[in-house]
Design a protein around this motif. Structure first.
Motif, PDB file in Angstrom:
ATOM      1  N   VAL A 178     -14.334  -1.804 -32.359  1.00 19.94           N
ATOM      2  CA  VAL A 178     -13.216  -1.000 -32.843  1.00 19.94           C
ATOM      3  C   VAL A 178     -12.073  -1.905 -33.265  1.00 19.94           C
ATOM      4  CG1 VAL A 178     -11.563   0.821 -32.270  1.00 19.94           C
ATOM      5  CG2 VAL A 178     -13.858   0.851 -31.244  1.00 19.94           C
ATOM      6  N   THR A 179     -11.519  -1.619 -34.442  1.00 25.01           N
ATOM      7  CA  THR A 179     -10.325  -2.302 -34.907  1.00 25.01           C
ATOM      8  C   THR A 179      -9.220  -1.276 -35.082  1.00 25.01           C
ATOM      9  OG1 THR A 179     -11.574  -4.040 -36.039  1.00 25.01           O
ATOM     10  CG2 THR A 179      -9.301  -3.679 -36.764  1.00 25.01           C
ATOM     11  N   ILE A 180      -8.030  -1.590 -34.566  1.00 27.82           N
ATOM     12  CA  ILE A 180      -6.880  -0.696 -34.671  1.00 27.82           C
ATOM     13  C   ILE A 180      -5.795  -1.429 -35.441  1.00 27.82           C
ATOM     14  CG2 ILE A 180      -5.123   0.605 -33.409  1.00 27.82           C
ATOM     15  CD1 ILE A 180      -7.171   0.755 -31.087  1.00 27.82           C
ATOM     16  N   VAL A 181      -5.479  -0.935 -36.623  1.00 27.98           N
ATOM     17  CA  VAL A 181      -4.477  -1.564 -37.488  1.00 27.98           C
ATOM     18  C   VAL A 181      -3.146  -0.852 -37.270  1.00 27.98           C
ATOM     19  CG1 VAL A 181      -3.838  -2.160 -39.849  1.00 27.98           C
ATOM     20  CG2 VAL A 181      -6.257  -2.146 -39.167  1.00 27.98           C
ATOM     21  N   GLY A 182      -2.200  -1.574 -36.686  1.00 29.48           N
ATOM     22  CA  GLY A 182      -0.907  -1.002 -36.342  1.00 29.48           C
ATOM     23  C   GLY A 182      -0.778  -0.874 -34.845  1.00 29.48           C
ATOM     24  N   ALA A 183      -0.110  -1.850 -34.210  1.00 30.86           N
ATOM     25  CA  ALA A 183      -0.012  -1.881 -32.744  1.00 30.86           C
ATOM     26  C   ALA A 183       1.324  -1.331 -32.274  1.00 30.86           C
ATOM     27  CB  ALA A 183      -0.228  -3.297 -32.228  1.00 30.86           C
ATOM     28  N   GLY A 184       1.746  -0.198 -32.881  1.00 30.28           N
ATOM     29  CA  GLY A 184       2.856   0.552 -32.320  1.00 30.28           C
ATOM     30  C   GLY A 184       2.409   1.246 -31.058  1.00 30.28           C
TER      31      GLY A 184
ATOM     32  N   SER B 100       0.674   1.368 -46.866  1.00 27.06           N
ATOM     33  CA  SER B 100      -0.467   1.183 -47.763  1.00 27.06           C
ATOM     34  C   SER B 100      -1.181  -0.122 -47.473  1.00 27.06           C
ATOM     35  CB  SER B 100       0.002   1.228 -49.214  1.00 27.06           C
ATOM     36  OG  SER B 100       0.506   2.503 -49.555  1.00 27.06           O
ATOM     37  N   ALA B 101      -0.406  -1.173 -47.143  1.00 22.67           N
ATOM     38  CA  ALA B 101      -1.015  -2.468 -46.823  1.00 22.67           C
ATOM     39  C   ALA B 101      -1.899  -2.353 -45.588  1.00 22.67           C
ATOM     40  CB  ALA B 101       0.066  -3.519 -46.609  1.00 22.67           C
ATOM     41  N   GLY B 102      -1.428  -1.599 -44.595  1.00 23.01           N
ATOM     42  CA  GLY B 102      -2.227  -1.416 -43.390  1.00 23.01           C
ATOM     43  C   GLY B 102      -3.503  -0.644 -43.659  1.00 23.01           C
TER      44      GLY B 102
ATOM     45  N   ALA C   1     -10.778  -2.790 -45.298  1.00 19.26           N
ATOM     46  CA  ALA C   1     -11.457  -4.088 -45.330  1.00 19.26           C
ATOM     47  C   ALA C   1     -12.186  -4.388 -44.025  1.00 19.26           C
ATOM     48  CB  ALA C   1     -10.443  -5.193 -45.626  1.00 19.26           C
ATOM     49  N   ALA C   2     -11.676  -3.845 -42.919  1.00 21.24           N
ATOM     50  CA  ALA C   2     -12.271  -4.139 -41.607  1.00 21.24           C
ATOM     51  C   ALA C   2     -13.509  -3.305 -41.315  1.00 21.24           C
ATOM     52  CB  ALA C   2     -11.245  -3.904 -40.509  1.00 21.24           C
ATOM     53  N   ALA C   3     -13.722  -2.237 -42.067  1.00 22.38           N
ATOM     54  CA  ALA C   3     -14.805  -1.300 -41.767  1.00 22.38           C
ATOM     55  C   ALA C   3     -16.165  -1.840 -42.194  1.00 22.38           C
ATOM     56  CB  ALA C   3     -14.535   0.030 -42.464  1.00 22.38           C
ATOM     57  N   GLY C   4     -17.173  -1.629 -41.354  1.00 26.09           N
ATOM     58  CA  GLY C   4     -18.536  -2.001 -41.697  1.00 26.09           C
ATOM     59  C   GLY C   4     -19.226  -0.917 -42.507  1.00 26.09           C
ATOM     60  N   VAL C   5     -20.448  -1.152 -42.885  1.00 25.85           N
ATOM     61  CA  VAL C   5     -21.223  -0.192 -43.672  1.00 25.85           C
ATOM     62  C   VAL C   5     -21.360   1.124 -42.912  1.00 25.85           C
ATOM     63  CG1 VAL C   5     -23.492   0.267 -44.699  1.00 25.85           C
ATOM     64  CG2 VAL C   5     -22.470  -2.023 -44.869  1.00 25.85           C
ATOM     65  N   GLU C   6     -21.107   2.240 -43.604  1.00 29.35           N
ATOM     66  CA  GLU C   6     -21.199   3.591 -43.057  1.00 29.35           C
ATOM     67  C   GLU C   6     -20.201   3.840 -41.931  1.00 29.35           C
ATOM     68  OE1 GLU C   6     -23.246   6.031 -44.106  1.00 29.35           O
ATOM     69  OE2 GLU C   6     -24.790   5.019 -45.284  1.00 29.35           O
ATOM     70  N   ALA C   7     -19.155   3.017 -41.838  1.00 23.36           N
ATOM     71  CA  ALA C   7     -18.169   3.158 -40.765  1.00 23.36           C
ATOM     72  C   ALA C   7     -17.168   4.270 -41.081  1.00 23.36           C
ATOM     73  CB  ALA C   7     -17.437   1.841 -40.542  1.00 23.36           C
ATOM     74  N   THR C   8     -16.418   4.653 -40.054  1.00 25.23           N
ATOM     75  CA  THR C   8     -15.399   5.695 -40.172  1.00 25.23           C
ATOM     76  C   THR C   8     -14.022   5.087 -39.961  1.00 25.23           C
ATOM     77  OG1 THR C   8     -16.881   7.423 -39.366  1.00 25.23           O
ATOM     78  CG2 THR C   8     -14.521   7.861 -39.217  1.00 25.23           C
ATOM     79  N   ILE C   9     -13.089   5.460 -40.834  1.00 20.82           N
ATOM     80  CA  ILE C   9     -11.692   5.062 -40.699  1.00 20.82           C
ATOM     81  C   ILE C   9     -10.910   6.308 -40.305  1.00 20.82           C
ATOM     82  CG2 ILE C   9      -9.653   4.152 -41.883  1.00 20.82           C
ATOM     83  CD1 ILE C   9     -11.836   2.885 -43.858  1.00 20.82           C
ATOM     84  N   ILE C  10     -10.236   6.264 -39.160  1.00 23.19           N
ATOM     85  CA  ILE C  10      -9.409   7.374 -38.701  1.00 23.19           C
ATOM     86  C   ILE C  10      -7.973   7.099 -39.141  1.00 23.19           C
ATOM     87  CG2 ILE C  10      -8.642   8.743 -36.741  1.00 23.19           C
ATOM     88  CD1 ILE C  10     -11.639   8.847 -37.118  1.00 23.19           C
ATOM     89  N   GLU C  11      -7.451   7.946 -40.012  1.00 26.78           N
ATOM     90  CA  GLU C  11      -6.065   7.795 -40.475  1.00 26.78           C
ATOM     91  C   GLU C  11      -5.166   8.555 -39.517  1.00 26.78           C
ATOM     92  OE1 GLU C  11      -3.255   6.585 -41.332  1.00 26.78           O
ATOM     93  OE2 GLU C  11      -4.033   6.098 -43.335  1.00 26.78           O
ATOM     94  N   ALA C  12      -4.448   7.797 -38.673  1.00 30.77           N
ATOM     95  CA  ALA C  12      -3.586   8.392 -37.654  1.00 30.77           C
ATOM     96  C   ALA C  12      -2.112   8.262 -37.995  1.00 30.77           C
ATOM     97  CB  ALA C  12      -3.861   7.725 -36.302  1.00 30.77           C
TER      98      ALA C  12
ATOM     99  N   THR D  43       7.321  11.684 -46.817  1.00 34.48           N
ATOM    100  CA  THR D  43       7.376  11.762 -48.281  1.00 34.48           C
ATOM    101  C   THR D  43       7.008  10.448 -48.950  1.00 34.48           C
ATOM    102  OG1 THR D  43       9.746  11.220 -48.247  1.00 34.48           O
ATOM    103  CG2 THR D  43       9.137  13.560 -48.226  1.00 34.48           C
ATOM    104  N   GLN D  44       6.665   9.416 -48.167  1.00 35.36           N
ATOM    105  CA  GLN D  44       6.355   8.120 -48.755  1.00 35.36           C
ATOM    106  C   GLN D  44       5.027   8.172 -49.513  1.00 35.36           C
ATOM    107  OE1 GLN D  44       7.003   4.693 -45.944  1.00 35.36           O
ATOM    108  NE2 GLN D  44       7.348   6.350 -44.476  1.00 35.36           N
ATOM    109  N   PRO D  45       4.988   7.685 -50.765  1.00 30.08           N
ATOM    110  CA  PRO D  45       3.714   7.631 -51.491  1.00 30.08           C
ATOM    111  C   PRO D  45       2.787   6.593 -50.860  1.00 30.08           C
ATOM    112  CG  PRO D  45       5.435   6.506 -52.723  1.00 30.08           C
ATOM    113  CD  PRO D  45       6.115   7.173 -51.559  1.00 30.08           C
ATOM    114  N   THR D  46       1.488   6.832 -50.965  1.00 26.93           N
ATOM    115  CA  THR D  46       0.502   5.969 -50.336  1.00 26.93           C
ATOM    116  C   THR D  46      -0.547   5.542 -51.347  1.00 26.93           C
ATOM    117  OG1 THR D  46       0.788   7.252 -48.312  1.00 26.93           O
ATOM    118  CG2 THR D  46      -1.085   5.761 -48.396  1.00 26.93           C
ATOM    119  N   THR D  47      -0.800   4.258 -51.401  1.00 29.09           N
ATOM    120  CA  THR D  47      -1.851   3.726 -52.261  1.00 29.09           C
ATOM    121  C   THR D  47      -3.100   3.479 -51.427  1.00 29.09           C
ATOM    122  OG1 THR D  47      -0.233   2.640 -53.691  1.00 29.09           O
ATOM    123  CG2 THR D  47      -2.508   1.862 -53.818  1.00 29.09           C
ATOM    124  N   VAL D  48      -4.223   4.044 -51.869  1.00 28.59           N
ATOM    125  CA  VAL D  48      -5.489   3.877 -51.152  1.00 28.59           C
ATOM    126  C   VAL D  48      -6.442   3.071 -52.026  1.00 28.59           C
ATOM    127  CG1 VAL D  48      -7.383   5.044 -49.969  1.00 28.59           C
ATOM    128  CG2 VAL D  48      -5.133   6.137 -50.109  1.00 28.59           C
ATOM    129  N   PRO D  49      -6.831   1.861 -51.621  1.00 24.62           N
ATOM    130  CA  PRO D  49      -7.715   1.028 -52.432  1.00 24.62           C
ATOM    131  C   PRO D  49      -9.172   1.483 -52.331  1.00 24.62           C
ATOM    132  CG  PRO D  49      -7.147  -0.132 -50.426  1.00 24.62           C
ATOM    133  CD  PRO D  49      -6.383   1.159 -50.393  1.00 24.62           C
TER     134      PRO D  49
END
Length: 326
Positions: free
Chosen positions: A150-156, A214-216, A222-233, A238-244
């Motif tokens: 498991v990788t957690i991006v954002g250690a708030g 967006s950077a996070g 980038a950290a996700a493996g094949v067929e992996a799930t990303i949980i957007e928490a 109102t901030q716009p978000t760029t999803v690559p």
């Protein structure tokens, strides 16, 4: 007409974007209600900063209302959801409880909304209960299996609590990722590895994104493996978000799903209520290591002068407010 002092309280109000102040609030009691004298409250930095800046989308005004919020997101508004106090009268007098209430010296809520604090949890730590409830919901949304990477991006505070829960599952490897190198010590205390975004682990089974940037989100993909799930928490307001979605996103057949504490995941909803989930979140705060997530403390009377700086400081995790103890 003068109102008796025992029928009023002082509360933090945002009178307009960026303008906090303490105002008198008239208390109302209901037949099934309890009066609570506040000992502590906690600032949930991410959400409260969006409210403070007036960045809650109009389309989400109803869904983003806190349970005992007053006013509206167009201001003035009284907002918050992490209060700990003592019931003042009735059959539950003297009981320490948690309630999803804004920052206020005393308040009345229905008895069912005053959740008892487990004796093993100090009231000063119980301000983390709402954040722990969010972390628990994220764990449910992830449907994590033992031995997962498991990788957690954002250690708030939410990301850190999520890492704490995941790290206690058998065989699970958990890495907290953050741009702030000071979070490495906290990660170690919680039983997690730590990495800067430039060194993010690859091929994770589950990735949690909680940095609200967006950077996070790009780092999470980038950290996700094949067929992996990303949980957007994250909550962006109102901030716009760029999803690559180019690069390896389609080749790896990734899934991005949202996690929001306002709903219990479908596979749990038949057996769990919101009250039961919050009680479990309080129980999960018994570990003294979680005190590391309290990044500061301010007296309630000083809050208007400090509030903006607390919300803007990247070092803030859960900032605790202390109320007069007389």
């Amino acid at each position: 007409m003068k109102v008796n002092s025992d029928q009023t309280a002082r509360a933090l109000w945002i009178t307009q974007a960026g303008k906090p102040t303490l105002l008198d609030t008239v208390l109302g009691d209901s037949p099934d209600g309890v009066r609570i004298k506040t000992l502590y409250s906690g600032i949930s930095r991410g959400t409260e900063r969006l409210v403070f800046r007036g960045q809650v989308p109009k389309a989400e005004f109803d869904t983003m209302r806190a349970p005992f919020q007053e006013g509206s997101f167009e201001f003035p508004v009284k907002y918050g959801y992490a209060a700990v106090g003592t019931i003042q009268s009735g059959p539950r007098a003297g009981q320490l409880v948690f309630a999803l209430h804004p920052h206020q010296t005393q308040f009345s809520v229905p008895s069912s909304a005053a959740i008892p604090i487990t004796p093993s949890v100090p009231p000063a730590r119980a301000v983390l209960a709402a954040n722990m409830e969010t972390a628990l919901n994220i764990l449910w949304d992830a449907e994590l299996g033992a031995g997962s990477r498991v990788t957690i991006v954002g250690a708030g505070v939410v990301g850190a609590l999520t890492g704490y829960l995941f790290a206690r599952m058998p065989g699970t490897e958990v890495c907290l990722v953050d741009t702030n190198p000071d979070r490495a010590t906290i990660a170690q205390q919680l039983g997690c590895d730590f990495a800067h975004p430039d060194q993010v682990p690859q091929n994770s089974d589950v990735v949690i994104h909680s940095s609200a940037s967006s950077a996070g989100l790009a780092t999470a993909i980038a950290a996700a493996g094949v067929e992996a799930t990303i949980i957007e928490a994250s909550w962006y307001g109102t901030q716009p978000t760029t999803v690559p979605l180019g690069g390896a996103f389609h080749r790896k057949r990734l899934r991005i799903i949202s996690s929001q504490v306002g709903r219990i995941p479908a596979h749990m909803a038949a057996r769990w209520t919101y009250g039961k989930r919050l009680r479990k979140a309080i129980d999960l705060l018994a570990d003294p290591v979680l005190d590391a997530l309290i990044s500061g403390e301010t007296e309630f009377d000083d809050l208007p002068q400090s509030y903006e700086a607390i919300l803007d400081a990247s070092s803030t995790l859960c900032h605790r407010i202390r109320f007069a103890q007389d």
